[in-house]
Design a protein around this motif. Structure first.
Motif, mmCIF file in Angstrom:
data_model
loop_
_atom_site.group_PDB
_atom_site.id
_atom_site.type_symbol
_atom_site.label_atom_id
_atom_site.label_comp_id
_atom_site.label_asym_id
_atom_site.label_seq_id
_atom_site.Cartn_x
_atom_site.Cartn_y
_atom_site.Cartn_z
ATOM 1 N N TYR A 41 75.029 94.905 -10.117
ATOM 2 C CA TYR A 41 73.606 95.216 -9.962
ATOM 3 C C TYR A 41 73.048 94.567 -8.706
ATOM 4 O O TYR A 41 72.238 95.143 -8.002
ATOM 5 C CB TYR A 41 72.856 94.737 -11.206
ATOM 6 C CG TYR A 41 71.412 95.142 -11.232
ATOM 7 C CD1 TYR A 41 71.044 96.436 -11.584
ATOM 8 C CD2 TYR A 41 70.411 94.246 -10.906
ATOM 9 C CE1 TYR A 41 69.725 96.824 -11.621
ATOM 10 C CE2 TYR A 41 69.085 94.623 -10.934
ATOM 11 C CZ TYR A 41 68.750 95.916 -11.296
ATOM 12 O OH TYR A 41 67.446 96.282 -11.315
ATOM 13 N N SER A 64 64.494 90.662 -17.337
ATOM 14 C CA SER A 64 65.352 91.304 -18.326
ATOM 15 C C SER A 64 64.621 91.476 -19.646
ATOM 16 O O SER A 64 63.966 90.546 -20.111
ATOM 17 C CB SER A 64 66.605 90.458 -18.578
ATOM 18 O OG SER A 64 67.367 90.367 -17.405
ATOM 19 N N ASN A 65 64.752 92.642 -20.221
ATOM 20 C CA ASN A 65 64.270 92.880 -21.567
ATOM 21 C C ASN A 65 65.487 92.751 -22.470
ATOM 22 O O ASN A 65 66.373 93.602 -22.448
ATOM 23 C CB ASN A 65 63.652 94.271 -21.696
ATOM 24 C CG ASN A 65 63.132 94.538 -23.096
ATOM 25 O OD1 ASN A 65 63.155 93.671 -23.969
ATOM 26 N ND2 ASN A 65 62.668 95.753 -23.312
ATOM 27 N N ARG A 70 61.272 99.243 -26.221
ATOM 28 C CA ARG A 70 60.611 99.509 -24.942
ATOM 29 C C ARG A 70 59.237 98.857 -24.976
ATOM 30 O O ARG A 70 58.524 98.942 -25.972
ATOM 31 C CB ARG A 70 60.469 101.002 -24.744
ATOM 32 C CG ARG A 70 59.806 101.347 -23.457
ATOM 33 C CD ARG A 70 59.696 102.834 -23.299
ATOM 34 N NE ARG A 70 58.911 103.078 -22.114
ATOM 35 C CZ ARG A 70 58.232 104.178 -21.891
ATOM 36 N NH1 ARG A 70 58.261 105.147 -22.773
ATOM 37 N NH2 ARG A 70 57.540 104.313 -20.799
ATOM 38 N N THR A 95 58.967 95.879 -5.466
ATOM 39 C CA THR A 95 60.201 96.441 -6.023
ATOM 40 C C THR A 95 61.224 96.624 -4.901
ATOM 41 O O THR A 95 60.856 96.629 -3.724
ATOM 42 C CB THR A 95 59.945 97.814 -6.686
ATOM 43 O OG1 THR A 95 59.637 98.763 -5.665
ATOM 44 C CG2 THR A 95 58.833 97.742 -7.718
ATOM 45 N N THR A 118 54.650 94.884 -15.848
ATOM 46 C CA THR A 118 55.705 95.860 -15.632
ATOM 47 C C THR A 118 56.057 96.521 -16.946
ATOM 48 O O THR A 118 55.749 95.990 -18.021
ATOM 49 C CB THR A 118 56.961 95.240 -14.993
ATOM 50 O OG1 THR A 118 57.832 96.289 -14.564
ATOM 51 C CG2 THR A 118 57.695 94.325 -15.952
ATOM 52 N N LEU A 120 59.216 97.811 -19.278
ATOM 53 C CA LEU A 120 60.645 97.567 -19.433
ATOM 54 C C LEU A 120 61.204 98.447 -20.545
ATOM 55 O O LEU A 120 60.686 98.441 -21.662
ATOM 56 C CB LEU A 120 60.904 96.093 -19.776
ATOM 57 C CG LEU A 120 60.569 95.086 -18.686
ATOM 58 C CD1 LEU A 120 60.542 93.677 -19.254
ATOM 59 C CD2 LEU A 120 61.550 95.187 -17.552
ATOM 60 N N ARG A 121 62.251 99.204 -20.228
ATOM 61 C CA ARG A 121 62.946 99.961 -21.256
ATOM 62 C C ARG A 121 63.788 99.002 -22.077
ATOM 63 O O ARG A 121 64.010 97.861 -21.690
ATOM 64 C CB ARG A 121 63.820 101.033 -20.608
ATOM 65 C CG ARG A 121 63.016 102.081 -19.850
ATOM 66 C CD ARG A 121 63.923 103.176 -19.313
ATOM 67 N NE ARG A 121 65.009 102.644 -18.518
ATOM 68 C CZ ARG A 121 65.061 102.689 -17.192
ATOM 69 N NH1 ARG A 121 64.079 103.231 -16.511
ATOM 70 N NH2 ARG A 121 66.086 102.188 -16.546
ATOM 71 N N GLU A 124 66.735 96.578 -20.536
ATOM 72 C CA GLU A 124 66.691 96.873 -19.103
ATOM 73 C C GLU A 124 66.642 95.591 -18.269
ATOM 74 O O GLU A 124 65.954 94.642 -18.616
ATOM 75 C CB GLU A 124 65.460 97.718 -18.768
ATOM 76 C CG GLU A 124 65.364 98.045 -17.282
ATOM 77 C CD GLU A 124 64.130 98.852 -16.921
ATOM 78 O OE1 GLU A 124 64.180 99.541 -15.894
ATOM 79 O OE2 GLU A 124 63.136 98.792 -17.644
ATOM 80 N N ASN A 125 67.370 95.597 -17.165
ATOM 81 C CA ASN A 125 67.243 94.592 -16.113
ATOM 82 C C ASN A 125 66.472 95.244 -14.988
ATOM 83 O O ASN A 125 66.855 96.315 -14.524
ATOM 84 C CB ASN A 125 68.611 94.144 -15.578
ATOM 85 C CG ASN A 125 69.372 93.333 -16.584
ATOM 86 O OD1 ASN A 125 68.801 92.528 -17.303
ATOM 87 N ND2 ASN A 125 70.671 93.540 -16.646
ATOM 88 N N LYS A 126 65.400 94.607 -14.533
ATOM 89 C CA LYS A 126 64.588 95.192 -13.466
ATOM 90 C C LYS A 126 64.478 94.168 -12.343
ATOM 91 O O LYS A 126 64.142 93.017 -12.565
ATOM 92 C CB LYS A 126 63.210 95.552 -14.002
ATOM 93 C CG LYS A 126 62.412 96.438 -13.083
ATOM 94 C CD LYS A 126 61.088 96.805 -13.730
ATOM 95 C CE LYS A 126 61.070 98.258 -14.097
ATOM 96 N NZ LYS A 126 59.732 98.684 -14.543
#
Length: 150
Positions: A41, A64-65, A70, A95, A118, A120-121, A124-126
């Motif tokens: 990533y 991170s979620n 979600r 971003t 933000t 987050l799904r 998910e890592n964003k």
């Protein structure tokens, strides 16, 4: 319902990622940013284009979620030690695709605290970048769904 994540990390350099810590509502879970599961990533993150030449420094931030739910408009509250005194008005959250994220920033002792929203799904890592080092700017417009007071 808002779920808050608190993230704290030390001096992060684009070429060498420091450790990151993600806290959930139930406790703190240590997740090293340089963990083998995240290397792919991060592989191209140092080569991402520079968002704005007016800012001289940036550091990567992974949010991170860790839940299977979600979450929309999640407040991210981070305490950052960038290794130097930083004027909070210089802080920008961006971003990897060069979109500025509205944020609030203020001094927290020798560190800087930053809050932004933000989505987050699940699981998910964003990736985000924190930019600083532009003394010619005024504070960014804070987002309207959260007010910060000291």
């Amino acid at each position: 319902m808002f779920m808050s994540r608190k993230i704290s990390f030390g001096l992060a350099v684009v070429a060498a990622f420091a450790l990151g810590f993600v806290a959930s509502a139930r406790g703190i879970l240590d997740i090293p940013i340089a963990d083998p599961t995240n290397r792919l990533y991060f592989a191209d993150m140092p080569t991402r284009l520079w968002w704005n030449a007016g800012w001289t420094k940036r550091a990567p931030l992974l949010v991170s979620n860790i839940s299977k739910v979600r979450v929309a408009d999640t407040p991210i509250d981070i305490v950052v030690d960038l290794g130097e005194k930083v004027d909070p008005k210089e802080i920008r959250v961006v971003t990897p695709w060069e979109t500025e994220v509205p944020c609030c920033a203020w001094a927290n002792g020798a560190k800087t605290e930053i809050v932004f929203l933000t989505e987050l799904r699940e699981l998910e890592n964003k990736m985000f970048f924190i930019y600083w080092g532009n003394g010619k700017v005024s504070a960014s417009e804070p987002f309207s769904t959260l007010s910060v007071s000291s």
